[in-house]
Motif scaffolding. Sequence first.
Motif, PDB file in Angstrom:
ATOM      1  N   PHE A 169       0.816  -1.210   0.000  1.00 49.57           N
ATOM      2  CA  PHE A 169       0.000   0.000   0.000  1.00 49.57           C
ATOM      3  C   PHE A 169       0.854   1.267   0.000  1.00 49.57           C
ATOM      4  O   PHE A 169       0.505   2.239  -0.648  1.00 49.57           O
ATOM      5  N   ASP A 170       1.979   1.271   0.721  1.00 47.84           N
ATOM      6  CA  ASP A 170       2.812   2.475   0.783  1.00 47.84           C
ATOM      7  C   ASP A 170       3.338   2.877  -0.589  1.00 47.84           C
ATOM      8  O   ASP A 170       3.333   4.056  -0.947  1.00 47.84           O
ATOM      9  N   LYS A 230       0.591   4.344  -2.652  1.00 47.71           N
ATOM     10  CA  LYS A 230       0.271   5.729  -2.294  1.00 47.71           C
ATOM     11  C   LYS A 230       1.093   6.700  -3.127  1.00 47.71           C
ATOM     12  O   LYS A 230       0.568   7.712  -3.611  1.00 47.71           O
ATOM     13  N   LEU A 270      -4.980   0.027  -9.041  1.00 48.85           N
ATOM     14  CA  LEU A 270      -5.415  -0.791  -7.906  1.00 48.85           C
ATOM     15  C   LEU A 270      -5.796  -2.200  -8.354  1.00 48.85           C
ATOM     16  O   LEU A 270      -5.404  -3.188  -7.725  1.00 48.85           O
ATOM     17  N   GLU A 290      -6.447  -2.154   7.052  1.00 49.78           N
ATOM     18  CA  GLU A 290      -5.431  -1.557   6.181  1.00 49.78           C
ATOM     19  C   GLU A 290      -6.026  -1.173   4.821  1.00 49.78           C
ATOM     20  O   GLU A 290      -5.700  -0.117   4.268  1.00 49.78           O
ATOM     21  N   ASP A 291      -6.925  -1.994   4.294  1.00 45.51           N
ATOM     22  CA  ASP A 291      -7.619  -1.656   3.049  1.00 45.51           C
ATOM     23  C   ASP A 291      -8.473  -0.401   3.235  1.00 45.51           C
ATOM     24  O   ASP A 291      -8.460   0.503   2.402  1.00 45.51           O
ATOM     25  N   ASP A 346      -8.137   2.029   5.440  1.00 42.10           N
ATOM     26  CA  ASP A 346      -7.268   3.197   5.589  1.00 42.10           C
ATOM     27  C   ASP A 346      -6.684   3.620   4.247  1.00 42.10           C
ATOM     28  O   ASP A 346      -6.640   4.810   3.923  1.00 42.10           O
ATOM     29  N   PHE A 347      -6.234   2.661   3.464  1.00 47.13           N
ATOM     30  CA  PHE A 347      -5.650   2.949   2.160  1.00 47.13           C
ATOM     31  C   PHE A 347      -6.683   3.584   1.229  1.00 47.13           C
ATOM     32  O   PHE A 347      -6.405   4.583   0.551  1.00 47.13           O
ATOM     33  N   LEU A 348      -7.885   3.029   1.190  1.00 49.29           N
ATOM     34  CA  LEU A 348      -8.913   3.559   0.292  1.00 49.29           C
ATOM     35  C   LEU A 348      -9.408   4.930   0.742  1.00 49.29           C
ATOM     36  O   LEU A 348      -9.774   5.775  -0.089  1.00 49.29           O
ATOM     37  N   PHE A 360      -7.375   7.094   2.036  1.00 50.24           N
ATOM     38  CA  PHE A 360      -6.289   7.910   1.486  1.00 50.24           C
ATOM     39  C   PHE A 360      -6.533   8.182  -0.005  1.00 50.24           C
ATOM     40  O   PHE A 360      -6.414   9.318  -0.474  1.00 50.24           O
ATOM     41  N   VAL A 361      -6.873   7.137  -0.759  1.00 46.97           N
ATOM     42  CA  VAL A 361      -7.130   7.292  -2.195  1.00 46.97           C
ATOM     43  C   VAL A 361      -8.220   8.325  -2.416  1.00 46.97           C
ATOM     44  O   VAL A 361      -8.081   9.247  -3.243  1.00 46.97           O
TER      45      VAL A 361
END
Length: 152
Positions: A3-4, A7, A32, A135-136, A138-140, A142-143
């Motif tokens: 994920f990092d 980003k 993605l 984690e998914d 949080d990542f989404l 961010f997206v």
Amino acid sequence: MAFDSLKTEIKNIIAQSGISVDDKLTKICELLQTNIPYYDWVGFYFKNGDKEELKLRSFAGEPTDHTIIPFGKGICGQVAVSNKNFVVPDVKAQDNYIACSIFVKAEIVIPLFLNGENIGQIDIDSNTADPFTQEDEDFLEFVNAEVAKILA
């Protein structure tokens, strides 16, 4: 791909000049869907003008008949009303689920906010049972925050 590192790729797509917002959204969907093995379909839905419905704007994966989704219907329609993340580990266990493919086993939908208003969402379908973690989410989130920057 972790994920990092994704980003960084997302930020690079957002920062590109000379391409349309729709092209950027499609590139994000493709990034993605290509790099996360259990992201089998990735799409962005947005509020359709003043109507109480969502309209598919960009996606990567198999074409879908569900280009318009009424508020409250299916997982996407519920997120349009609730303004909250919705993680579905097993779509068969959901009464208000709109089946897009017989292969989909799980779904995650994260609302996209602009100036505090829910204007759309990212929708991920997975052919893998129960793959999504915090984690998914949080990542989404961010997206969607990055995407909001090009919608302002």
